[in-house]
Motif scaffolding. Structure first.
Motif, PDB file in Angstrom:
ATOM      1  N   GLU A 173       0.845  -1.188   0.000  1.00 50.34           N
ATOM      2  CA  GLU A 173       0.000   0.000   0.000  1.00 50.34           C
ATOM      3  C   GLU A 173       0.889   1.250   0.000  1.00 50.34           C
ATOM      4  N   GLY A 174       0.531   2.202  -0.837  1.00 49.34           N
ATOM      5  CA  GLY A 174       1.282   3.444  -0.906  1.00 49.34           C
ATOM      6  C   GLY A 174       2.585   3.347  -1.657  1.00 49.34           C
ATOM      7  N   ALA A 175       2.844   2.185  -2.274  1.00 51.27           N
ATOM      8  CA  ALA A 175       4.089   2.020  -3.014  1.00 51.27           C
ATOM      9  C   ALA A 175       3.977   2.634  -4.395  1.00 51.27           C
ATOM     10  N   GLY A 176       5.117   2.776  -5.046  1.00 52.94           N
ATOM     11  CA  GLY A 176       5.119   3.265  -6.406  1.00 52.94           C
ATOM     12  C   GLY A 176       4.688   2.166  -7.374  1.00 52.94           C
ATOM     13  N   ILE A 177       4.776   2.499  -8.643  1.00 50.46           N
ATOM     14  CA  ILE A 177       4.365   1.543  -9.672  1.00 50.46           C
ATOM     15  C   ILE A 177       5.583   0.779 -10.167  1.00 50.46           C
ATOM     16  N   SER A 178       5.417  -0.532 -10.257  1.00 52.43           N
ATOM     17  CA  SER A 178       6.499  -1.395 -10.712  1.00 52.43           C
ATOM     18  C   SER A 178       5.985  -2.312 -11.814  1.00 52.43           C
ATOM     19  N   LEU A 179       6.913  -3.036 -12.375  1.00 50.12           N
ATOM     20  CA  LEU A 179       6.586  -4.079 -13.333  1.00 50.12           C
ATOM     21  C   LEU A 179       6.904  -5.429 -12.710  1.00 50.12           C
ATOM     22  N   ALA A 180       6.031  -6.409 -12.966  1.00 57.48           N
ATOM     23  CA  ALA A 180       6.270  -7.780 -12.523  1.00 57.48           C
ATOM     24  C   ALA A 180       5.912  -8.716 -13.669  1.00 57.48           C
ATOM     25  N   ALA A 181       6.655  -9.793 -13.799  1.00 59.13           N
ATOM     26  CA  ALA A 181       6.431 -10.735 -14.894  1.00 59.13           C
ATOM     27  C   ALA A 181       5.040 -11.359 -14.783  1.00 59.13           C
ATOM     28  N   SER A 182       4.299 -11.318 -15.883  1.00 58.37           N
ATOM     29  CA  SER A 182       2.950 -11.896 -15.895  1.00 58.37           C
ATOM     30  C   SER A 182       2.991 -13.382 -15.587  1.00 58.37           C
ATOM     31  N   ALA A 183       4.063 -14.061 -15.975  1.00 51.29           N
ATOM     32  CA  ALA A 183       4.175 -15.497 -15.718  1.00 51.29           C
ATOM     33  C   ALA A 183       4.209 -15.797 -14.227  1.00 51.29           C
ATOM     34  N   ASP A 184       4.694 -14.840 -13.411  1.00 49.98           N
ATOM     35  CA  ASP A 184       4.789 -15.059 -11.967  1.00 49.98           C
ATOM     36  C   ASP A 184       3.496 -14.725 -11.242  1.00 49.98           C
TER      37      ASP A 184
END
Length: 500
Positions: A173-184
């Motif tokens: 909560e309140g974190a910035g925006i990141s990218l994460a692998a869709s496969a995970d």
């Protein structure tokens, strides 16, 4: 003349020098313009995200953090995975339903090692329109991961990134925006039912699948003619013996209603074997709460199948109900005693719309030649020929009255006789007082009752064929013509070729 040539030569040299100077200037200008163009357009292009490579997984940075519970809320409702005493995860509330243990393990494993790549946006700089842009104003899924040490991690999953390989996420909560692998993280967008085992029926006990007592196929698709199949092994039968129906080494899978006939080994038996080891494409629903079989067309099923017997490994029989196929050819399927409704392509269920004629052996009868005492042919009430047989194998002898018939010639003729087959379906009884155009009567050496194959007039190209006055089916008239013509040739000592 010399002055003129000198002038021309001098002018040509000057022209060549000037030309070279202009080419050099043009190339330099072009290179400079290209550099400016690239500088301008690369200035506004966002930097591409690099590979998602971090030293340790973010959600489980320390090995001692044991993931014990995963709670997911998503567009399909969500689910909760709990780690059991044996170390395996299961879906909470689905303990009485067979689950795909491998899929659950992979989901927990992926979430335990998921990595993030932070984007440039700072949490303080995020605006509501930014959250909507990345699909995080109303996330597609909210995930709570609980660890054995009492700590938790929160994850919000937003829209898919343009690269098609990642999703926008907020790691807390309140974190910035990141990218994460869709496969995970993709499993967090699934339904609880996607983790249920899709096995509908047990596999066959053996490669040939002969492991049942009876099979009954019914449902609206078969109208008033449900199909009953019996597994009846021929006790003590050896090569050369006849089945009770007079067939040689008959298939123990027998149709008993609405007709009595063998199951075709090449066409019918594979349809029956397809009842075993059914694996659905997906689990469509669980019949709890307001849902009922009627919502899936299963209250009055389009097709049904019931299997009895011990199917190996202590597994008993089973019954299936199937809906009519939709426009995409998909079928809803339910196994009796289960509240799960499966979805599967109708093309994967060859028995689904099969009638008895699709299953039955098209050959009328296959009496073994060494078991036959005589073969009589009649046309109406008039006899055509009567052949008596004695001896076996290489010692087989054939006579027509007192005349000896060449055994090799008769064997070819006999191949034609037992090639009688039902070529097309016929849905009526024999016409009253019908007189056969041909009868073939087999009498046996063991005293068993004779078998009569009768052919009745139907159309110009077809006849109706009946075994022992049972239900008739169409046969091509060319077969009858062949038998009668070959009968005359055999009596005259002439060579004939088999029908098939």
């Amino acid at each position: 003349m010399q002055i003129y040539l000198l002038y021309l030569t001098s002018n040509n040299k000057e022209a060549m020098v000037v030309k070279r100077i202009w080419v050099a200037i043009s190339l330099a200008a072009l290179a400079g313009g290209l550099g400016v163009f690239m500088a301008i357009f690369s200035r506004d292009k966002p930097a591409e995200a690099g590979p998602l490579a971090m030293a340790e997984p973010v959600l489980q940075a320390a090995a001692e953090r044991e993931l014990v519970r995963i709670s997911v809320q998503n567009e399909s409702g969500g689910y909760t995975l709990v780690k059991g005493a044996e170390g395996d995860f299961f879906i909470e509330g689905f303990e009485d339903v067979p689950q795909d243990a491998n899929a659950l393990f992979l989901t927990a494993s992926r979430l335990g090692r998921v990595r993030f790549q932070e984007l440039a946006e700072s949490p303080d700089d995020l605006k509501p329109e930014d959250m909507r842009l990345f699909g995080l104003a109303e996330p597609r899924a909210r995930v709570r991961l609980e660890y054995a040490d009492g700590t938790e991690a929160l994850l919000s999953i937003g829209a898919e990134a343009p690269d098609g390989k990642n999703n926008y996420v907020r790691n807390g909560e309140g974190a910035g925006i990141s990218l994460a692998a869709s496969a995970d993280i993709g499993d967090c967008l699934r339904r609880a039912l996607d983790f249920v085992d899709r096995t509908v029926t047990p596999p066959p006990e053996s490669p040939n699948g002969i492991a049942f007592d009876t099979i009954t196929l019914g449902g609206r698709v078969r109208g008033s003619e449900p199909v009953h199949i019996l597994y009846r092994p021929l006790s003590g039968a050896t090569e050369g013996e006849d089945s009770p129906e007079g067939g040689f080494l008959a298939n123990p899978c027998r149709l008993v209603r609405p007709v009595e006939a063998g199951v075709d080994l090449d066409r019918g038996l594979p349809m029956l074997l397809a009842l075993f080891g059914i694996k659905a494409d997906r689990v469509a629903a669980r019949l709890d709460g307001p849902l009922s079989p009627a919502d899936f067309g299963l209250a009055e099923p389009y097709s049904t199948a019931s299997v009895t017997g011990t199917l190996g490994g202590g597994i008993g029989g089973f019954s299936l109900r199937a809906s009519a196929p939709n426009e995409q050819g998909l079928v809803y399927l339910q196994r009796e005693g289960s509240d799960l409704v499966y979805e599967i392509a109708g093309s994967k269920l060859p028995w689904f719309e099969a009638g008895f004629f699709d299953l039955m052996d098209s050959l009328v009868i296959l009496p073994f030649i060494d078991s036959v005492a005589s073969v009589e042919l009649r046309r109406g009430t008039n006899p055509l020929a009567a052949f008596t047989l004695s001896g076996k194998g290489d010692d087989l002898a054939v006579k027509a009255g007192d005349a000896l018939i060449d055994t090799a010639l008769f064997r070819n003729f006999y191949q034609t006789l037992i090639a009688a087959r039902y070529d097309e379906y016929y849905d009526k009884a024999l016409p009253q007082n019908a007189v056969p155009v041909l009868e073939i009567i087999y009498r046996y050496r063991n005293g068993k009752a004779p078998d009569t194959v009768a052919f009745y007039p139907a159309t110009s190209r077809r006849v109706l064929t009946s075994l022992n006055s049972r239900r008739p089916f169409y046969t091509y008239a060319a077969y009858v013509d062949k038998v009668m013509a070959d009968c005359e040739h055999i009596l005259a000592g002439q060579r004939v070729l088999p029908y098939l």
